[in-house]
Design a protein around this motif. Structure first.
Motif, mmCIF file in Angstrom:
data_model
loop_
_atom_site.group_PDB
_atom_site.id
_atom_site.type_symbol
_atom_site.label_atom_id
_atom_site.label_comp_id
_atom_site.label_asym_id
_atom_site.label_seq_id
_atom_site.Cartn_x
_atom_site.Cartn_y
_atom_site.Cartn_z
ATOM 1 N N UNK A 226 0.617 -1.677 0.145
ATOM 2 C CA UNK A 226 0.049 0.231 0.093
ATOM 3 C C UNK A 226 1.073 1.190 0.025
ATOM 4 N N UNK A 227 0.141 2.605 -0.214
ATOM 5 C CA UNK A 227 1.308 3.586 -0.300
ATOM 6 C C UNK A 227 0.985 4.282 0.602
ATOM 7 N N UNK A 228 2.503 4.858 1.154
ATOM 8 C CA UNK A 228 2.770 6.659 1.827
ATOM 9 C C UNK A 228 2.033 7.445 1.987
ATOM 10 N N UNK A 229 0.654 7.757 1.924
ATOM 11 C CA UNK A 229 0.111 8.467 1.632
ATOM 12 C C UNK A 229 0.805 10.086 2.751
ATOM 13 N N UNK B 93 -1.552 15.539 6.857
ATOM 14 C CA UNK B 93 -2.096 14.033 6.152
ATOM 15 C C UNK B 93 -3.197 14.000 5.810
ATOM 16 N N UNK B 94 -2.880 12.747 5.446
ATOM 17 C CA UNK B 94 -4.341 12.025 4.599
ATOM 18 C C UNK B 94 -4.508 11.088 4.181
ATOM 19 N N UNK B 95 -5.811 10.811 4.522
ATOM 20 C CA UNK B 95 -5.410 8.414 4.968
ATOM 21 C C UNK B 95 -7.467 8.138 3.965
ATOM 22 N N UNK B 96 -7.548 9.303 3.543
ATOM 23 C CA UNK B 96 -8.535 8.567 2.897
ATOM 24 C C UNK B 96 -8.689 7.731 1.416
ATOM 25 N N UNK B 97 -7.190 7.923 1.001
ATOM 26 C CA UNK B 97 -6.569 7.260 -0.500
ATOM 27 C C UNK B 97 -5.728 5.924 -0.027
ATOM 28 N N UNK B 98 -5.391 5.867 0.694
ATOM 29 C CA UNK B 98 -5.139 4.554 1.473
ATOM 30 C C UNK B 98 -6.034 3.987 1.558
ATOM 31 N N UNK C 258 1.764 1.158 7.655
ATOM 32 C CA UNK C 258 1.779 2.174 6.044
ATOM 33 C C UNK C 258 1.123 3.842 7.103
ATOM 34 N N UNK C 259 0.269 3.540 7.821
ATOM 35 C CA UNK C 259 0.475 4.286 9.134
ATOM 36 C C UNK C 259 1.217 4.517 9.866
#
Ligand code: KG4
Ligand code: ZN
Length: 324
Positions: free
Chosen positions: A188-191, A200-205, A234-235
């Protein structure tokens, strides 16, 4: 559903109040508060949160204040999370001289300012510079979902129950026990890891998890463990990097982590390791006090009253979007 929340609050607050007084041993034989147990100070959450629910608490606090003739202190929920991480049962040697004793055996740790707080909960993800208790500057926050919210949404995608944080954490832990830290099956990505700010941004994850799941024909327990493990990593990676960046930028010694997500064992361990390496004094809440509770509002309000030596004179308003 704010109106349902309000209705439930209204229904529960009175029985809850009675149970609390009883458990605290404040009632006499007639089930009334005796004169020597009179409550001297009332603290209540003014925000942030759902306004209809906040109103229930505020109205209740105001009527108690009227009955007991006690001052009422409005408290910011997020300040409650900050001070909870500073509670200690021990009065450490270096604190002994001037730490503030708040009860027989609870102390507020002495820290140096400015300090940095990372607040991670169901509604918030923010990095806060603390100039002193009561004086805060937001350095960065989430542009969309909060960390806890992302945990809850990913858990839901994986068919787990609410709240999702503890469930994801359990699955991730089993993955490590079974396979160690071998590379993830579903990366998974590390937004925002390399964004030039402290946001921060977590909705894309969460969306990435959704698309990953769509590609798996039949999701097995093993897949769930894999996703939980990688999502959590990732988080953690993003939280660590941004916190370290903020800490170095403002040059802090003391690092406070607060909010419901700090109940997460792997997140706690990751911050403990980072603090050791980077030489921060780390302050985490006791696990049982990580999630929302009334105690944190009591402590925050008590400290505020000590600082300001006054209660509000005007009526308290529910402030849904209140920030630190
Ligand atoms: O601070 P809190 O109790 O309520 C708010 O102020 O929002 O935080 C609740 C959030 C929920 O999203 C929940 O899933 C998350 O904290 N949480 C966890 C864990 N326990 C609770 N997230 C990750 N791992 C956990 N073990
Ligand atoms: Zn909270």
């Amino acid at each position: 559903f704010p109106m349902i929340a309000k209705r439930e609050h209204t229904k529960n607050i009175d029985p809850l109040y009675n149970i609390a007084l009883k458990e605290a041993g404040l009632l006499d034989a007639n089930g009334k508060i005796s004169q020597e147990n009179k409550i001297d100070l009332i603290t209540v959450t003014e925000g942030p949160g759902l306004e209809p629910a906040l109103w229930v608490g505020i109205t209740f606090a105001e009527s108690l204040g009227g009955i007991w003739d006690s001052p009422i202190i409005p408290v910011n929920h997020m300040e409650g999370h900050i001070v909870t991480s500073l509670i200690s049962k021990e009065n450490s040697e270096e604190n002994k001289e001037d730490s503030e004793e708040n009860s027989e055996n609870l102390f507020i740790k002495k820290i140096s300012y400015p300090a940095l707080a990372l607040l991670i909960s169901g509604g918030h993800t923010e990095l806060v510079k603390i100039n002193k208790l009561g004086e805060y500057e937001i350095l960065g926050s989430t542009r969309d979902d909060a960390v806890g919210e992302a945990f809850d949404k990913v858990a839901r995608l994986l068919g787990m129950t609410y709240p999702g944080g503890p469930e994801i954490s359990k699955y991730a832990e089993v993955r490590v026990l079974e396979k160690g830290n071998i590379p993830p099956l579903y990366p998974l990505p590390r937004p925002m890891l390399h964004s030039k700010d402290l946001d921060f941004s977590f909705s894309g994850l969460k969306t990435f998890v959704l698309y990953t799941l769509k590609k798996i024909p039949k999701i097995t327990e093993d897949d769930k463990k894999e996703i939980a493990y990688e999502f959590q990593n990732a988080v953690i990676e993003v939280l660590l990097a941004k916190t370290l960046e903020a800490g170095q930028k403002i040059g802090v010694k003391d690092l406070i982590i607060g909010g419901g997500v700090t109940a997460n064992t792997q997140i706690r361990e990751a911050f403990i390791k980072m603090a050791e390496q980077e030489d921060f004094n780390l302050h985490l809440p006791e696990k049982s006090l990580a999630g929302d509770n009334a105690f944190m509002i009591a402590i925050a309000g008590f400290l505020k009253y000590q600082r300001e030596k006054k209660s509000t004179t005007s009526a308290i308003r529910a402030r849904g979007n209140l920030s630190l």
